[in-house]
Design an enzyme around this catalytic site. Structure first.
Site, mmCIF file in Angstrom:
data_model
loop_
_atom_site.group_PDB
_atom_site.id
_atom_site.type_symbol
_atom_site.label_atom_id
_atom_site.label_comp_id
_atom_site.label_asym_id
_atom_site.label_seq_id
_atom_site.Cartn_x
_atom_site.Cartn_y
_atom_site.Cartn_z
ATOM 1 N N TYR A 100 -9.101 55.537 40.320
ATOM 2 C CA TYR A 100 -9.544 56.686 40.997
ATOM 3 C C TYR A 100 -10.429 57.620 40.426
ATOM 4 O O TYR A 100 -11.453 57.858 40.842
ATOM 5 C CB TYR A 100 -8.221 57.549 41.617
ATOM 6 C CG TYR A 100 -7.685 56.793 42.770
ATOM 7 C CD1 TYR A 100 -7.077 55.805 42.433
ATOM 8 C CD2 TYR A 100 -7.485 57.543 43.867
ATOM 9 C CE1 TYR A 100 -6.341 54.848 43.607
ATOM 10 C CE2 TYR A 100 -6.914 56.672 45.171
ATOM 11 C CZ TYR A 100 -6.429 55.476 44.613
ATOM 12 O OH TYR A 100 -6.072 54.828 45.649
ATOM 13 N N HIS A 128 -11.204 54.684 52.310
ATOM 14 C CA HIS A 128 -10.758 55.967 52.708
ATOM 15 C C HIS A 128 -11.898 56.927 52.671
ATOM 16 O O HIS A 128 -11.814 58.001 52.552
ATOM 17 C CB HIS A 128 -9.734 56.600 51.886
ATOM 18 C CG HIS A 128 -8.585 55.778 51.940
ATOM 19 N ND1 HIS A 128 -7.235 55.813 52.690
ATOM 20 C CD2 HIS A 128 -8.012 54.681 51.238
ATOM 21 C CE1 HIS A 128 -6.437 55.314 52.484
ATOM 22 N NE2 HIS A 128 -6.797 54.500 51.607
ATOM 23 N N ASN A 175 0.039 56.691 52.008
ATOM 24 C CA ASN A 175 -0.276 56.446 53.383
ATOM 25 C C ASN A 175 0.658 56.800 54.365
ATOM 26 O O ASN A 175 1.687 57.344 54.107
ATOM 27 C CB ASN A 175 -0.642 54.652 53.480
ATOM 28 C CG ASN A 175 -1.867 54.409 52.698
ATOM 29 O OD1 ASN A 175 -3.013 55.180 52.725
ATOM 30 N ND2 ASN A 175 -2.045 53.381 52.130
HETATM 31 C C1 HEM Z 1 -4.761 48.668 43.258
HETATM 32 C C2 HEM Z 1 -4.918 49.316 44.373
HETATM 33 C C3 HEM Z 1 -5.816 50.580 44.676
HETATM 34 C C4 HEM Z 1 -6.936 50.862 44.269
HETATM 35 C C5 HEM Z 1 -7.698 50.066 43.195
HETATM 36 C C6 HEM Z 1 -7.363 51.975 45.086
HETATM 37 C C7 HEM Z 1 -8.812 52.608 44.700
HETATM 38 C C8 HEM Z 1 -8.961 53.762 45.362
HETATM 39 C C9 HEM Z 1 -10.202 54.564 45.179
HETATM 40 C C10 HEM Z 1 -11.216 54.069 44.208
HETATM 41 C C11 HEM Z 1 -10.226 55.688 46.320
HETATM 42 C C12 HEM Z 1 -11.461 56.511 46.210
HETATM 43 C C13 HEM Z 1 -11.069 57.642 45.450
HETATM 44 C C14 HEM Z 1 -12.046 58.639 45.185
HETATM 45 O O1 HEM Z 1 -13.134 58.162 45.117
HETATM 46 O O2 HEM Z 1 -11.826 60.044 45.553
HETATM 47 C C15 HEM Z 1 -9.017 55.295 47.117
HETATM 48 C C16 HEM Z 1 -8.673 56.200 47.955
HETATM 49 C C17 HEM Z 1 -7.713 56.254 48.785
HETATM 50 N N1 HEM Z 1 -6.556 55.514 48.444
HETATM 51 FE FE1 HEM Z 1 -6.488 53.841 47.254
HETATM 52 N N2 HEM Z 1 -6.422 52.257 45.848
HETATM 53 C C18 HEM Z 1 -5.617 51.183 45.854
HETATM 54 C C19 HEM Z 1 -4.436 51.280 46.440
HETATM 55 C C20 HEM Z 1 -3.907 52.174 47.484
HETATM 56 C C21 HEM Z 1 -2.463 52.400 47.731
HETATM 57 C C22 HEM Z 1 -1.308 51.438 47.585
HETATM 58 C C23 HEM Z 1 -2.640 53.499 48.698
HETATM 59 C C24 HEM Z 1 -1.397 54.076 49.425
HETATM 60 C C25 HEM Z 1 -0.203 53.865 49.359
HETATM 61 C C26 HEM Z 1 -4.026 54.057 48.555
HETATM 62 C C27 HEM Z 1 -4.359 55.357 49.226
HETATM 63 C C28 HEM Z 1 -5.449 55.837 49.074
HETATM 64 C C29 HEM Z 1 -5.651 56.965 49.871
HETATM 65 C C30 HEM Z 1 -4.939 57.859 50.490
HETATM 66 C C31 HEM Z 1 -7.086 57.506 49.440
HETATM 67 C C32 HEM Z 1 -7.922 58.484 49.921
HETATM 68 C C33 HEM Z 1 -7.743 59.696 48.982
HETATM 69 C C34 HEM Z 1 -8.371 60.995 49.521
HETATM 70 O O3 HEM Z 1 -7.957 61.436 50.811
HETATM 71 O O4 HEM Z 1 -9.295 61.530 48.603
HETATM 72 N N3 HEM Z 1 -4.645 53.316 47.764
HETATM 73 N N4 HEM Z 1 -8.282 54.400 46.567
#
Ligand code: HEM
Length: 515
Positions: A354, A72, A144
């Site tokens: 996160y 992302h 999402n």
């Molecule tokens: C075990 C599963 C997951 C892990 C380990 C993970 C990990 C991460 C990490 C580390 C970030 C960056 C956060 C940051 O630095 O600000 C991120 C961003 C994001 N993830 Fe995940 N994620 C996972 C599953 C998901 C799922 C299932 C969704 C949606 C249903 C999702 C939606 C997002 C979104 C929308 C962002 C961007 C947030 C923003 O706009 O700053 N992720 N994810």
């Protein structure tokens, strides 16, 4: 300065430097002689270290970026308000969802796999991540534009993202790697169907729905638990590009989604999403036809119809993309009372991941940045670290338990006064209605018959120490107590008398002799 202070609680304005015009200054506030011509040793000579402004300007420029998010990375966002127009108080006591409540919020839309400069319209799942600045702290729903996900266990997440990113060999995206992963992970089929279909190429982010995707827990005032799924339905309607249109737009304007949202808000065309939930009574979970915690599954709307909560409107653009969108730290672990996690294994993994990335990406005090600070007061024993903007009043203890503490520790009578003792009160404790599972509790160690804290030191004192050692012990204690307040002095006598009456008396006598 007063202008800045009056805006301190406005989530879009706070952090804004007062509008200073005219003479520029160095970071130390001293006037800059010139922003255009650097200092040299004579008109034809080289630059010199003496030109501190030049060095400072170049050095700061080199540090302007923070590492991009791994997934992302490319995103854009805005701010607005959540309006709760229906009554869901029977399901949750969360303050932000009480009837009539209006809560300031921020949102960040994103693509998953592309890097920071990648085109918005490359086929991808799109992030739909919200922060609600509630009276009880920040509540984030990081979802999402699809109601499900590729995998159902967090241990596979790094593998999944690796397969969507670039090959180590040549730094290229690789269809073979993507399909290799997907086809060996059949649980991905539901999400890949969405991804390869129309929703993989939304026309704008205003024209897509959002989903919390996971099952969360809501807890009402009576402590009853419900499972809940969030739906955010675009009042603009759902509109998508065809594959060809999306590819064409990627070439014309890589920032098409970012620009569209910014310009819509700028011209007063504020996008709105209806907020709805599906509610599952806790007892239904065990026998529902699909595992209700499996993130690759939806709940049938026939079984659990969508219930109105209200709507949110995006009516303010960020004042600064870097400060407010790049540095926003959205986190599924940001929960508030009345809302909890569920046994969804993906959600459990996310609760860790996160904040961990944000500590690295932004720094351990990222929560103190203006866009990440809650609107209520933060009262935490965590302090210091790099870039600590805040410090506690000198009378505030930095440890627990302590004698000033109210509400979150051990009182003088030894009782634990924490508010998080029963489920639902604390955001991080939930009821597991699954009969194969177990409730999460905050319970002290299981007590065995002789597990009294003072029995063993008492035995040590009475049965191991000889008379001289007992006296040395008492005098050492009295010496170490020098400088304690009256109330702590009294606690010390209670403490040592509880070990052994005789020891308590000796400490008292030895301390009195020092006064
Ligand atoms: C075990 C599963 C997951 C892990 C380990 C993970 C990990 C991460 C990490 C580390 C970030 C960056 C956060 C940051 O630095 O600000 C991120 C961003 C994001 N993830 Fe995940 N994620 C996972 C599953 C998901 C799922 C299932 C969704 C949606 C249903 C999702 C939606 C997002 C979104 C929308 C962002 C961007 C947030 C923003 O706009 O700053 N992720 N994810």
């Amino acid at each position: 300065m007063s202008d800045q202070n009056s805006k301190a609680n406005d989530i879009v304005e706070r952090g804004l430097r007062p509008n200073v015009t005219g003479q520029t200054t160095r970071h130390n506030g001293a006037p800059v002689a010139s922003e255009n011509i650097s200092v040299t040793a004579g008109p034809q000579g080289p630059n010199i270290l003496n030109d501190i402004h030049l060095i400072e300007k170049l050095a700061h420029f080199n540090r302007e970026n923070v590492p991009e998010r791994i997934p992302h990375a490319k995103g854009h966002g805005a701010f607005g308000e959540l309006h709760v127009t229906a009554d869901v108080s029977q399901y949750t006591k969360a303050k932000l969802f009480q009837p009539g409540t209006v809560t300031p919020m921020g949102i960040r839309f994103s693509t998953v796999a592309g890097e920071k400069g990648s085109p918005d319209t490359w086929r991808d799942v799109h992030g739909f991540a919200m922060r609600f600045y509630t009276e009880d702290g920040n509540y984030d729903i990081v979802g999402n534009n699809t109601p499900i996900f590729f995998i159902r266990d967090g241990v596979k997440f790094p593998d999944f993202i690796h397969s969507q990113k670039r090959l180590g060999r040549n730094g290229l995206r690789d269809a073979d790697m993507q399909w290799d992963f997907w086809t060996r992970t059949p649980e991905s089929a539901h999400q890949v169907t969405y991804l390869m279909g129309d929703r993989g190429t939304p026309k704008t982010t205003r024209h897509m729905n959002g989903y919390g995707s996971h099952t969360f827990q809501w807890v009402n005032e009576a402590g009853e638990a419900f499972w809940v799924k969030y739906h955010f339905l675009s009042r603009q309607g759902v509109e998508n590009f065809t594959d060809a249109e999306a590819t064409e737009m990627a070439g014309i304007n890589a920032d098409h989604h970012r620009q569209d949202l910014y310009e819509a808000i700028d011209r007063g065309d504020y996008p709105v999403w209806d907020v709805k939930v599906q509610i599952m009574p806790a007892a239904d979970a065990e026998n529902y036809r699909w595992n209700p915690f499996d993130l690759t599954k939806t709940w049938s709307k026939k079984d659990y119809p969508r219930i109105d909560v209200g709507h949110f409107v995006l009516n303010r653009n960020p004042r600064n993309h870097f400060a407010q969108i790049e540095q926003i730290a959205l986190d599924p672990g940001n929960l508030v009372p009345g809302i909890g996690l569920s046994p969804d294994r993906m959600l459990q993994a996310r609760a860790f991941a996160y904040a961990d990335q944000q500590r690295y990406r932004i720094g351990p005090n990222y929560r103190d940045l203006p866009v990440n600070r809650p609107i209520n007061d933060v009262n935490t024993y965590s302090n210091r670290g790099p870039m600590a903007y805040f410090f506690d009043d000198e009378d505030q203890p930095t440890y627990s338990p302590n004698r000033f503490e109210k509400g979150a520790g051990y009182l003088d009578n030894g009782e634990d006064s924490s508010s998080g003792q029963s489920y639902g009160q604390a955001a991080d404790v939930y009821v597991n209605p699954d009969p194969h599972g177990t409730d999460l509790v905050r319970a002290a160690y299981v007590q065995h018959p002789e597990d009294d804290d003072f029995i063993q030191p008492g035995i040590l004192y009475r049965e191991v120490l000889d008379e001289a050692a007992k006296q040395r012990l008492a005098e050492n204690i009295a010496g170490a107590m020098e400088g304690v307040s009256e109330s702590v002095e009294e606690r010390c006598y209670w403490y040592w008398s509880s070990v052994d009456e005789d020891l308590g008396q000796r400490v008292k006598t030895a301390f009195a002799a020092k006064k």
